[in-house]
Design an enzyme around this catalytic site. Structure first.
Site, mmCIF file in Angstrom:
data_model
loop_
_atom_site.group_PDB
_atom_site.id
_atom_site.type_symbol
_atom_site.label_atom_id
_atom_site.label_comp_id
_atom_site.label_asym_id
_atom_site.label_seq_id
_atom_site.Cartn_x
_atom_site.Cartn_y
_atom_site.Cartn_z
ATOM 1 N N HIS A 102 1.599 1.728 -3.256
ATOM 2 C CA HIS A 102 0.621 2.525 -3.981
ATOM 3 C C HIS A 102 1.088 3.970 -4.143
ATOM 4 O O HIS A 102 0.294 4.832 -4.503
ATOM 5 C CB HIS A 102 -0.739 2.514 -3.269
ATOM 6 C CG HIS A 102 -1.491 1.234 -3.418
ATOM 7 N ND1 HIS A 102 -2.706 0.998 -2.808
ATOM 8 C CD2 HIS A 102 -1.203 0.096 -4.102
ATOM 9 C CE1 HIS A 102 -3.131 -0.214 -3.106
ATOM 10 N NE2 HIS A 102 -2.233 -0.784 -3.888
ATOM 11 N N ASP A 136 0.863 -1.178 0.000
ATOM 12 C CA ASP A 136 0.000 0.000 0.000
ATOM 13 C C ASP A 136 0.902 1.231 0.000
ATOM 14 O O ASP A 136 2.083 1.121 -0.303
ATOM 15 C CB ASP A 136 -0.954 -0.029 1.190
ATOM 16 C CG ASP A 136 -2.301 0.615 0.875
ATOM 17 O OD1 ASP A 136 -2.310 1.710 0.291
ATOM 18 O OD2 ASP A 136 -3.343 0.030 1.210
#
Length: 458
Positions: free
Chosen positions: A281, A258
């Site tokens: 991410h 993430d």
């Protein structure tokens, strides 16, 4: 009597010094001298006071199999608080929540390892410390004033470790998406602190949250979320800043699934520099604008010299739309107000990421028509992304990114300069651009895209 009054404290001091020598305090790594570099947060960090060389508290380790070392940790911190040094040189298992927000003028030295009991993931759901923001929670929280937390990365891999034992939670959440999983580490209400030279492993949720804090330096950290069973890793943000001011995060490595770093609401004067991120991410602003009747401000950020590999996004801004709707379990959003202002992304090495740049004001919402009908209430202004190089993945080739605002008056002075990112096919890279001033973008814009929208929380 005066002689006896002198002898008593002297003998006590000698006993303490002898105990420290037996424990080997000379082998404790010295406190690192850490300064933000090359960029700072706009003001000098507060000076950390010297510690009393006669006050060393070594945390005892329980011997029973189903032990909980939390009470021993709490007691040691009480005894050596306000001037001492607490040493974690053994293997510790924490089985109950720890509120350590009373710290003052103290150093925590971790040369052993600290893990959290994973035998009952629902115990932590019910007993961890809660945040209303995105239903987050933490195992423990550390706060106070003038605190240094550090380890020694020259030691073997099993030392200077904080381990969340996340695998049990990642497996559980596959069948129970409502499971609340704790964040591994929290600085909450901390004023003047450093954290450095530590390994962090396998958080149930995010690795770190820096909340309600100021004047924080994070440096020389090694963060890895890695499943031993092939389980999908849930979240695992590296660092999230929230309601915090003057934070520097630098000189570290993170392998996760993430955001490498995420600036949550009311993050101001933050520098992120010299990071190597893998599988993330991106370096992300947001998500913000999630809660109606709340104002989110993210301002004065400098992101410099970042390497990002095998990620979905790199330089990223994610804003919720102007209306609140349900999205997924424990997650609804949209309708909040505020702004993103004065942000610079500079010197970004893009390695096989799906998008080099992502700006969206339709975060958390797959219904693009609804986003167009209800533009974001939060504005984005004075953003520069420059000196970006490398290559994207083949996933969206020839598209290399998206810069999409929900209405013409929601974004202003967004600049992209000196971008030399290529796509695997060798074609000219293109970017989806909407409601932008294209004259400020040194890239090739298209109006529409077939992109797969990333709506995951983080």
């Amino acid at each position: 009597m005066m002689w006896l009054n002198f002898i008593g404290p002297l003998m006590a001091a000698l006993a303490l010094i002898t105990s420290a020598m037996v424990k080997g305090y000379d082998n404790i790594p010295p406190r690192p001298n850490i300064l933000p570099s090359p960029y700072d947060t706009g003001r000098a960090m507060p000076l950390s006071l010297p510690r009393d060389k006669g006050r060393y508290c070594y945390v005892d380790q329980g011997l029973e199999e189903n032990r909980d070392d939390a009470p021993r940790i709490w007691q040691s911190l009480q005894e050596c608080n306000d001037g001492g040094t607490i040493v974690f040189d053994k293997s510790y298992l924490i089985g109950s929540p720890l509120d350590l927000t009373f710290l003052k003028h103290v150093d925590l030295v971790i040369t052993g390892d600290i893990a959290f009991d994973d035998s009952d993931v629902y115990y932590w759901q019910n007993n961890s410390f809660k945040y209303t923001f995105q239903n987050q929670s933490v195992f423990w929280k550390l706060g106070g004033e003038d605190v240094n937390i550090y380890g020694d990365l020259t030691l073997e891999e099993s030392k200077s470790v904080i381990d969340g034992k996340g695998e049990a939670y990642w497996e559980a959440v596959r069948n129970d998406t409502a499971l609340l999983r704790p964040i591994l580490f929290a600085l909450d209400g901390m004023k003047g602190a450093t954290m450095s030279n530590l390994r962090m492993r396998n958080p149930p949720n995010w690795f770190n949250i820096i909340a309600n804090s100021s004047d924080i330096i994070i440096s020389n950290m090694d963060l890895r979320a890695e499943s031993l069973k092939g389980t999908k890793i849930a979240n695992s943000d590296g660092w999230d800043t929230y309601k915090s001011n003057r934070v520097a995060i630098q000189d570290s490595f993170i392998n996760n699934t993430d955001d490498c770093v995420s600036f949550k609401p009311n993050s101001t004067n933050v520098v992120v520099q010299n990071l190597q991120c893998v599988g993330s991410h991106g370096i992300s602003i947001g998500s913000i604008g999630q809660y109606p009747n709340e104002t989110d401000i993210v301002e004065n950020l400098y992101i410099y010299n970042i390497s990002m590999a095998n990620a979905s996004d790199f330089a990223r801004i994610k804003v919720w739309p102007g209306i609140e709707t349900d999205f997924e379990t424990h997650l609804a959003g949209g309708g909040g107000t505020g702004y993103v202002r004065n942000v610079t992304y500079d010197l970004l090495h893009n390695i096989n990421n799906d998008r080099a740049i992502t700006i969206t004001q339709c975060y958390g919402q797959s219904n693009e028509t609804l986003c167009n009908e209800y533009p974001a209430n939060l504005t984005i202004e004075d953003v520069t992304m420059k000196n970006i190089y490398g290559t994207t993945s083949a996933k969206l080739d020839p598209e290399a990114g998206t810069l999409v605002c929900s209405a013409p008056d929601r974004c202003s002075d967004i600049r992209v300069e000196n971008i030399t990112v290529t796509v695997p096919s060798g074609k000219s890279p293109v970017y989806e651009c909407r409601n932008m001033d294209d004259s400020l973008l040194q890239l090739t814009c298209i109006e529409e895209s077939g992109e797969d929208r990333d709506t995951s929380q983080g």
